[in-house]
Scaffold this motif. Structure first.
Motif, mmCIF file in Angstrom:
data_model
loop_
_atom_site.group_PDB
_atom_site.id
_atom_site.type_symbol
_atom_site.label_atom_id
_atom_site.label_comp_id
_atom_site.label_asym_id
_atom_site.label_seq_id
_atom_site.Cartn_x
_atom_site.Cartn_y
_atom_site.Cartn_z
ATOM 1 N N TYR A 104 -5.181 5.861 -0.752
ATOM 2 C CA TYR A 104 -3.790 5.199 -0.868
ATOM 3 C C TYR A 104 -4.156 4.296 -2.196
ATOM 4 N N LEU A 105 -3.098 3.760 -2.697
ATOM 5 C CA LEU A 105 -3.143 2.774 -3.835
ATOM 6 C C LEU A 105 -2.473 1.496 -3.249
ATOM 7 N N TRP A 106 -2.883 0.476 -3.882
ATOM 8 C CA TRP A 106 -1.992 -0.712 -3.565
ATOM 9 C C TRP A 106 -1.855 -1.645 -4.678
ATOM 10 N N PHE A 107 -0.852 -2.465 -4.312
ATOM 11 C CA PHE A 107 -0.488 -3.617 -5.532
ATOM 12 C C PHE A 107 -0.654 -4.936 -4.860
ATOM 13 N N ILE A 108 -1.121 -5.933 -5.738
ATOM 14 C CA ILE A 108 -1.077 -7.293 -4.943
ATOM 15 C C ILE A 108 -0.307 -7.943 -6.169
ATOM 16 N N ILE A 109 0.863 -8.518 -5.558
ATOM 17 C CA ILE A 109 1.826 -9.007 -6.528
ATOM 18 C C ILE A 109 2.134 -10.777 -5.935
ATOM 19 N N GLU A 110 2.551 -11.265 -6.981
ATOM 20 C CA GLU A 110 2.980 -12.744 -6.751
ATOM 21 C C GLU A 110 4.404 -12.684 -7.284
ATOM 22 N N ARG A 143 1.257 8.202 7.105
ATOM 23 C CA ARG A 143 0.931 9.243 6.784
ATOM 24 C C ARG A 143 1.238 9.488 5.432
ATOM 25 N N ALA A 144 0.781 10.655 4.363
ATOM 26 C CA ALA A 144 1.119 10.686 3.270
ATOM 27 C C ALA A 144 2.811 10.478 2.928
ATOM 28 N N HIS A 166 0.942 -1.236 0.098
ATOM 29 C CA HIS A 166 -0.014 0.029 -0.081
ATOM 30 C C HIS A 166 1.026 1.268 0.009
ATOM 31 N N TYR A 167 0.445 2.185 -0.831
ATOM 32 C CA TYR A 167 1.171 3.590 -0.805
ATOM 33 C C TYR A 167 0.217 4.723 -0.387
ATOM 34 N N CYS A 168 0.207 5.392 0.836
ATOM 35 C CA CYS A 168 -0.511 6.263 1.397
ATOM 36 C C CYS A 168 -0.095 7.651 0.577
ATOM 37 N N PHE A 169 -0.886 8.100 -0.153
ATOM 38 C CA PHE A 169 -0.493 9.567 -0.832
ATOM 39 C C PHE A 169 -1.212 10.725 -0.424
#
Length: 267
Positions: free
Chosen positions: A81-87, A56-57, A41-44
């Motif tokens: 936030y923006l998130w990425f689910i990776i394998e 925080r951002a 997760h990236y909190c912006f």
């Protein structure tokens, strides 16, 4: 003209199964739940809490498959936030790359405006699915933006591992620390420090130990003569090889071969 650019290490296999985001409180919280995915997760914007720790951002958090997590937004300044689910088969690579806190899983980054732009761009999309290549491209573009300070720990490890791999592939050439440093385009003193920190020995000592192990294996299991074995580990002079071997093992190569084969013969 001909030139070649070397990679500093190997990129593990990775695929991005989904990218998502949220900017409303009801969607940016999760009660304690066991997750089965590797999620970043990236909190912006705004603030929130991950496992009770403030985020925080300009910060983000990572959770691993099998980890029970809880996170929620701040009431006064809810996060986005923006998130990425990776394998991937090498989660340690990414954990090291982000230099996340080992206790909290929280990391820092310095481009929240880029994350927000990506969030808005994805939010405007009218389709709910895109190609695997596009999801991977988006993630790698984000990954490449991490600043050198945030990657210093992981880069040091990459340099050390790359030097180790170079030694193991070219041990018969007896590369010097100067040649290793030139190959990696770093200073000799920096290479010595990161290599010692990672493996507990100098590059020169690692090379000597590796050559020794290769020689011992050949003496035990091959029918090559001593001259051939010496040459295979970078010694064109048999006397130099015998001296090197004797100092490290306390016996000559011929004596070592006889001892190990006598032991095997008695079993």
């Amino acid at each position: 003209m001909q030139f070649e650019v070397f990679s500093l290490g190997r990129m593990p296999k990775v695929s991005v199964t989904s990218i998502g985001g949220a900017d409303e409180q009801k969607y940016t919280k999760n009660s304690p739940i066991l997750r089965s995915s590797f999620v970043i997760h990236y909190c912006f914007a705004g603030r929130g809490y991950f496992l009770g720790n403030p985020v925080r951002a300009g910060e983000g958090f990572i959770f691993l498959p099998g980890q029970t997590v809880e996170y929620h937004p701040s009431q006064s300044d809810p996060w986005e936030y923006l998130w990425f689910i990776i394998e991937t088969e090498d989660m340690d690579f990414f954990i090291d790359f982000y230099n996340a806190d080992k206790e909290t899983g929280i990391f820092r980054y310095d481009f929240p405006h880029v994350i927000e732009e990506q969030f808005r761009a994805l939010k405007r999309k009218t389709v709910l699915s895109i190609s695997p290549l596009e999801t991977l491209s988006i993630y790698l573009n984000i990954l490449m933006r991490h600043s050198a300070p945030s990657r210093s720990s992981s880069m040091a490890k990459i340099y050390a591992v790359s030097a180790k791999e170079y030694i193991e592939s070219n041990y018969y050439l007896h590369p010097s620390i100067g040649e290793l440093a030139k190959h990696l385009n770093i200073s000799q003193s920096y290479l010595y420090r990161v290599f010692f920190e990672e493996f507990g020995v100098s590059p020169k000592e690692y090379l000597s130990r590796f050559c020794m192990e290769q020689a011992k294996a050949l003496l035990r299991s091959s029918d090559m003569n001593i001259s051939q074995i010496a040459a295979s580990v970078g010694y064109n002079d048999v006397l130099s090889f015998s001296s090197f071997f004797s100092k490290r093992k306390g016996c000559s190569p011929t004596e070592y071969r006889k001892r190990t084969r006598d032991i095997v013969g008695k079993r």
